[in-house]
Design an enzyme around this catalytic site. Structure first.
Site, mmCIF file in Angstrom:
data_model
loop_
_atom_site.group_PDB
_atom_site.id
_atom_site.type_symbol
_atom_site.label_atom_id
_atom_site.label_comp_id
_atom_site.label_asym_id
_atom_site.label_seq_id
_atom_site.Cartn_x
_atom_site.Cartn_y
_atom_site.Cartn_z
ATOM 1 C CG ASP A 185 -5.892 -18.909 23.861
ATOM 2 O OD1 ASP A 185 -5.411 -18.742 24.999
ATOM 3 O OD2 ASP A 185 -6.844 -18.257 23.436
ATOM 4 C CG HIS A 186 -0.480 -18.214 27.216
ATOM 5 N ND1 HIS A 186 -0.883 -17.036 26.652
ATOM 6 C CD2 HIS A 186 -0.360 -17.958 28.536
ATOM 7 C CE1 HIS A 186 -0.990 -16.115 27.600
ATOM 8 N NE2 HIS A 186 -0.685 -16.651 28.752
ATOM 9 C CG HIS A 248 -5.602 -15.297 26.537
ATOM 10 N ND1 HIS A 248 -5.029 -16.157 25.640
ATOM 11 C CD2 HIS A 248 -4.718 -14.269 26.679
ATOM 12 C CE1 HIS A 248 -3.847 -15.668 25.260
ATOM 13 N NE2 HIS A 248 -3.648 -14.522 25.865
HETATM 14 C C1 BG6 Z 1 -0.786 -12.351 26.639
HETATM 15 C C2 BG6 Z 1 -1.107 -10.890 26.465
HETATM 16 O O1 BG6 Z 1 -1.363 -13.120 25.623
HETATM 17 O O2 BG6 Z 1 -1.295 -12.786 27.893
HETATM 18 C C3 BG6 Z 1 -0.520 -10.072 27.589
HETATM 19 O O3 BG6 Z 1 -0.592 -10.438 25.230
HETATM 20 C C4 BG6 Z 1 -0.971 -10.608 28.915
HETATM 21 O O4 BG6 Z 1 -0.873 -8.712 27.467
HETATM 22 C C5 BG6 Z 1 -0.733 -12.104 29.003
HETATM 23 O O5 BG6 Z 1 -0.234 -9.939 29.914
HETATM 24 C C6 BG6 Z 1 -1.356 -12.679 30.248
HETATM 25 O O6 BG6 Z 1 -0.935 -13.996 30.374
HETATM 26 P P1 BG6 Z 1 -0.832 -14.673 31.801
HETATM 27 O O7 BG6 Z 1 -0.438 -16.075 31.507
HETATM 28 O O8 BG6 Z 1 0.206 -13.908 32.569
HETATM 29 O O9 BG6 Z 1 -2.183 -14.534 32.403
#
Ligand code: BG6
Length: 511
Positions: A185-186, A248
């Site tokens: 989960d980045h 997230h």
């Molecule tokens: C991803 C989603 O996991 O996270 C995308 O699939 C989204 O739709 C992105 O744009 C958002 O990540 P960050 O790091 O740009 O907030």
């Protein structure tokens, strides 16, 4: 600084977007900081047949195009790319894993990796279980005699609902143990999300205030100005609730709301976050309308330029009801947070890109200065800016200098940009490195994934299966449907973002 054991990283889906945009630049940043193992190899796989040399050239181009590092040392980049190798593979064909096995064994000998293998699944989610099973059938997941660890990183999405998440997990666990599985989960890899834990538990003044006695509400916002871009096919099948909230944003809520863990390790930290997810007060089907607002962007003009509506995007159904915006009011049923509303909202094509958490502290019990202006002035807020302009801001009231006792809001700010010579690692840098070290603290455990789906599933079923469920159209470039403003019921007459809508055309409507 200790470096991980030598290992071979296998990227499934090496010709995909994630590999070039995130994985290759993250590996390069780690390489420059001498954080990768002394010897390592990256083995890219996908269907397209290409040579090692071409894959290395592509790696160089990917770094040049997507790395955030400003001046790239060409010699270092060339050295780095020499660690990249390629094996064409039809991931669904079990026989082809024999070639993979041979390649891995050669690279393991070459890099003295003792068969330490990190598998990164960056393919279409439908292939995740097949790849795990095919690896398993060739024994490529086995950890022999304490040497040769095998770990598998599984990209999102982890299922589409509770049932499919369980099904995927069962197939992964047929061959891999839970401690070999790293569900990414980045958001957990973001420095600013990790800092929520440090901020709470490394500062004596915060924790005593961090509860329902002092906090009146919490807001978590993840706004994006972009639309679905090239990902319409995927997105139309998932939507904002699955794409951003189930994973997230609930993970962010987990770090905000967790109890202090007894020690700082993967088990203890994840034990605490899972308790938060298990304490989420279920939103029953007949309450969805009260607590959830879903929207979809419609065509508009932003700064004079026409912007297509979601339904006009590539690979999106023309009658799609997939939400690109969702706002929720949720509660955590436990002693610390009982009755404190957590407001979550996320959307695409909003006026700006910002992800932040706002903690609203309760008003003073006696409004001594209310007669001298806005009674909400001096209502303290702590703003944790996750991105961009990462930092923390504390808002508080002061006496306006001069006659009388007028109060005005000021803020004390910390911006990460003030730290000199500090590289803020990209989420993927941190997460890949942690996996190499065998540290799963910042990866989602299966009980947490399940608990989040258990919470989200009933909402999804109302939005998707109930023909009378409302999905509101909002003009691209605005802060979502008006109904979500009402749901948020902000303490001031507006929410934290002034209604600085960019759209000059398009109307809110019910789809
Ligand atoms: C991803 C989603 O996991 O996270 C995308 O699939 C989204 O739709 C992105 O744009 C958002 O990540 P960050 O790091 O740009 O907030």
């Amino acid at each position: 600084m200790a470096r991980p054991d030598n290992c071979v990283v296998v990227i499934f889906g090496a010709s995909g977007d994630l590999t070039k945009r995130k994985l290759v630049p993250a590996l390069f940043a780690l390489y420059l900081q001498n954080e990768l193992p002394e010897q390592f190899a990256v083995l890219g796989t996908s269907r397209t047949p290409i040579s090692d040399i071409d894959f290395q050239k592509r790696t160089v181009e990917d770094v040049k195009t997507f790395s955030s590092i400003k001046s790239i040392d060409r010699k270092k980049l060339s050295e780095f790319s020499k660690n990249f190798h390629y094996q064409s593979l039809d991931a669904t064909n079990a026989n082809e894993y024999e070639f993979l096995k041979k390649r891995l064994s050669d690279l393991s000998i070459k890099t003295k990796s003792k068969e330490n293998y990190l598998y990164y699944l960056s393919t279409s989610p439908t292939l995740f279980p097949t790849i795990a099973e095919n690896l398993g059938k060739k024994g490529l997941q086995k950890e022999k005699n304490g040497t040769g660890w095998k770990r598998i990183i599984v990209e999102k999405p982890f299922g589409r609902d509770l049932k499919t998440a369980r099904g995927l997990n069962a197939r992964l666990q047929k061959y891999f143990h839970e401690d070999q599985i790293y569900r990414i989960d980045h958001y957990l890899g973001k420095e600013t999300v990790q800092n929520i834990i440090a901020f709470r538990f490394a500062n004596g003044i915060i924790e005593p205030l961090w509860n329902r006695n002092f906090i009146s509400r919490v807001e978590v916002t993840a706004a994006e100005s972009i639309g679905v871009e090239e990902r319409g096919g995927y997105y139309d099948h998932y939507g904002a609730l699955r794409d951003m909230v189930q994973n997230h944003l609930l993970q962010v809520v987990g770090t905000i709301a967790m109890e202090p863990p007894p020690i700082f390790d993967a088990t203890a930290v994840r034990n605490e976050t899972v308790k938060v997810f298990q304490s989420l007060k279920p939103i029953k089907p007949d309450e969805v309308r009260k607590y959830v607002v879903a929207g979809q962007y419609v065509a508009s003009k932003i700064r004079g330029e026409s912007v297509p509506g979601y339904r006009d995007e590539k690979d999106v159904a023309e009658d799609s009801r997939t939400p690109t915006f969702v706002a929720l009011k949720i509660f955590i049923d436990n002693w610390r947070w009982g009755d404190v509303p957590f407001y979550i909202r996320t959307g695409k094509r909003l006026p700006t890109r910002v992800t932040e958490v706002v903690i609203y502290f309760k008003k003073t019990p006696h409004h001594l200065f209310a007669a001298n202006g806005d009674p909400n002035i001096g209502c303290n807020q702590l703003i944790i800016r996750i991105q961009p302009d990462e930092g923390t801001v504390l808002k508080f009231g002061i006496k306006t200098p001069g006659s009388g006792f007028n109060i005005e809001d000021v803020s004390m700010d910390f911006h990460y940009s003030q730290l000199t010579n500090t590289h803020i690692p990209e989420a993927y840098e941190r997460l890949i490195l942690d996996c190499m070290f065998g540290d799963a603290t910042l990866y989602a455990r299966i009980d947490a994934v399940e608990a989040c789906w258990r919470f989200v599933d009933p909402i999804l079923s109302v939005l998707e299966k109930h023909s009378r469920a409302k999905i509101y159209g909002y003009p691209a470039g605005t802060w979502g449907p008006m109904e979500s403003h009402k749901l948020f019921d902000s303490p001031k007459d507006d929410w934290r973002y002034p209604c600085n809508n960019l759209a000059t055309e398009g109307e809110s409507c019910e789809l």
